[in-house]
Design an enzyme around this catalytic site. Sequence first.
Site, short mmCIF file in Angstrom:
data_model
loop_
_atom_site.label_atom_id
_atom_site.label_comp_id
_atom_site.label_asym_id
_atom_site.label_seq_id
_atom_site.Cartn_x
_atom_site.Cartn_y
_atom_site.Cartn_z
CB CYS A 1 -0.90 -0.01 1.23
SG CYS A 1 -1.80 1.53 1.46
CG ASP B 1 -3.21 14.61 -4.56
OD1 ASP B 1 -4.14 13.88 -4.16
OD2 ASP B 1 -2.63 14.43 -5.66
CG HIS C 1 -7.13 9.01 0.18
ND1 HIS C 1 -7.18 7.67 -0.16
CD2 HIS C 1 -7.41 9.70 -0.94
CE1 HIS C 1 -7.46 7.56 -1.45
NE2 HIS C 1 -7.62 8.78 -1.94
P1 AMP Z 1 -8.19 8.69 -5.04
O1 AMP Z 1 -8.26 8.69 -6.53
O2 AMP Z 1 -9.33 9.36 -4.37
O3 AMP Z 1 -7.91 7.30 -4.52
O4 AMP Z 1 -6.95 9.61 -4.68
C1 AMP Z 1 -5.63 9.19 -4.70
C2 AMP Z 1 -4.80 10.44 -4.70
O5 AMP Z 1 -3.50 10.10 -4.28
C3 AMP Z 1 -4.67 11.13 -6.05
O6 AMP Z 1 -5.16 12.47 -5.96
C4 AMP Z 1 -3.17 11.08 -6.34
O7 AMP Z 1 -2.72 12.26 -6.98
C5 AMP Z 1 -2.59 10.93 -4.95
N1 AMP Z 1 -1.31 10.28 -4.86
C6 AMP Z 1 -0.93 9.11 -5.43
N2 AMP Z 1 0.34 8.80 -5.07
C7 AMP Z 1 0.76 9.80 -4.26
C8 AMP Z 1 1.97 10.07 -3.56
N3 AMP Z 1 3.03 9.23 -3.64
N4 AMP Z 1 2.06 11.21 -2.82
C9 AMP Z 1 1.01 12.05 -2.75
N5 AMP Z 1 -0.17 11.85 -3.36
C10 AMP Z 1 -0.29 10.76 -4.12
ZN ZN Z 2 -2.40 1.42 3.61
#
Ligand code: AMP
Ligand code: ZN
Length: 110
Positions: A3, A29, A96
């Site tokens: 994860c 993000d 989240h």
């Molecule tokens: P969701 O689509 O609601 O599951 O949101 C996942 C979010 O995580 C997206 O807005 C991505 O831009 C963000 N995300 C993915 N990997 C990372 C990371 N390594 N650091 C910060 N944000 C991330």
């Molecule tokens: Zn997790």
Amino acid sequence: MNCIFCKIIAGEIPSTILGANDEAIAIADLNPMAPTHVLVMPRTHAANFAAYLRERPEGLGALFALAAEIGERCGDGYRFVVNTGSDGGQTVEHLHVHVLGGRAMQWPPG
Ligand code: AMP
Ligand code: ZN
């Protein structure tokens, strides 16, 4: 468990931490959709909101307290988003709360 958010919480993947409490952390993000786009997530893994409520209901208040703390920094209002499942647009299966602010939001959402 593979994860990405658990790895961020463990410090194995770098991130910009913008707040934290005993229950949750707040990170920037990677692909921001607004001037403020922060992800607030519980420190313990839960795939989604329903799983978190089942597994750790006592954490809910502190999770949202951190989200509200981040949102209040925006000044002119903010939006919480919790994408869930494929129709909900969830791409990372660790609960989240997106905190979005710094611009006027659209309604209805897409
Ligand atoms: P969701 O689509 O609601 O599951 O949101 C996942 C979010 O995580 C997206 O807005 C991505 O831009 C963000 N995300 C993915 N990997 C990372 C990371 N390594 N650091 C910060 N944000 C991330
Ligand atoms: Zn997790």
